[in-house]
Design a protein around this motif. Structure first.
Motif, short mmCIF file in Angstrom:
data_model
loop_
_atom_site.label_atom_id
_atom_site.label_comp_id
_atom_site.label_asym_id
_atom_site.label_seq_id
_atom_site.Cartn_x
_atom_site.Cartn_y
_atom_site.Cartn_z
N ALA A 144 0.69 -1.26 -0.33
CA ALA A 144 0.17 0.77 -0.04
C ALA A 144 0.70 1.08 0.17
CB ALA A 144 -0.41 0.05 1.08
N GLU A 145 1.97 1.18 0.53
CA GLU A 145 2.79 2.07 0.53
C GLU A 145 3.56 2.69 -1.28
OE1 GLU A 145 6.10 1.60 2.86
OE2 GLU A 145 5.01 0.77 4.37
N LEU A 146 2.78 1.87 -2.44
CA LEU A 146 3.01 2.30 -3.42
C LEU A 146 2.49 3.25 -4.35
CD1 LEU A 146 3.92 -1.23 -5.23
CD2 LEU A 146 5.92 0.72 -4.48
N ARG A 147 0.86 3.82 -3.32
CA ARG A 147 -0.05 4.38 -3.64
C ARG A 147 0.45 5.27 -4.29
NH1 ARG A 147 -5.52 3.60 -3.22
NH2 ARG A 147 -7.05 5.73 -3.71
N PRO A 148 1.41 6.59 -3.43
CA PRO A 148 1.13 8.21 -3.71
C PRO A 148 2.10 8.36 -4.90
CG PRO A 148 1.77 7.97 -1.28
CD PRO A 148 1.86 6.26 -1.64
#
Length: 133
Positions: free
Chosen positions: A95-99
């Motif tokens: 989920a940290e790839l979102r930005p």
């Protein structure tokens, strides 16, 4: 090829009339579309590039095998749908790839669709030829 027991990340992507169901497995970077290799499925290099964009952006080209089923629309719409589905599947992985995916515009569903034909017209906006006399 991939047993149903093997864990994977899933994402559904859409563009125009194309719908892609994308599964991401741990692997070596192989992309399979409708049972065919990406090089057999897409003739143009630009379409192959579009499909691989989310992996290149997140530096995961060699970490995952992509297996997807895509239906409807044309080849460009299908490539865009696969990119959208792949981006969503990568979010399930991390989920940290979102930005960075959001900033590149890969998570946004492209809302542009074919406009419907209206009555009294020959196409969506094309009117019958006007004759003054």
């Amino acid at each position: 090829m991939y047993e149903s027991k093997q864990p994977y990340f899933y994402g559904t992507g859409r563009r125009k009339h194309s719908v892609a169901r994308v599964r991401v497995y741990q692997g070596t970077g192989k992309v399979t579309i409708n049972g065919r290799d990406i090089d057999d499925y897409f003739g143009l290099e630009t379409l192959k590039l579009i499909v691989r964009q989310p992996l290149a952006l997140t530096n995961n080209e060699a970490n995952f095998d992509i297996v997807c089923t895509v239906a409807g629309g044309g080849v460009t719409g299908q490539a865009g749908a696969i990119r959208h589905g792949l981006s969503r599947a990568l979010l399930q992985f991390n989920a940290e790839l979102r930005p960075e995916l959001k900033k590149a515009g890969f998570l946004t569903r492209d809302p542009r669709m074919k406009e419907r034909k209206k009555y009294g017209l020959k196409a969506a906006r094309r009117a019958p030829q006007f004759s003054k006399r």
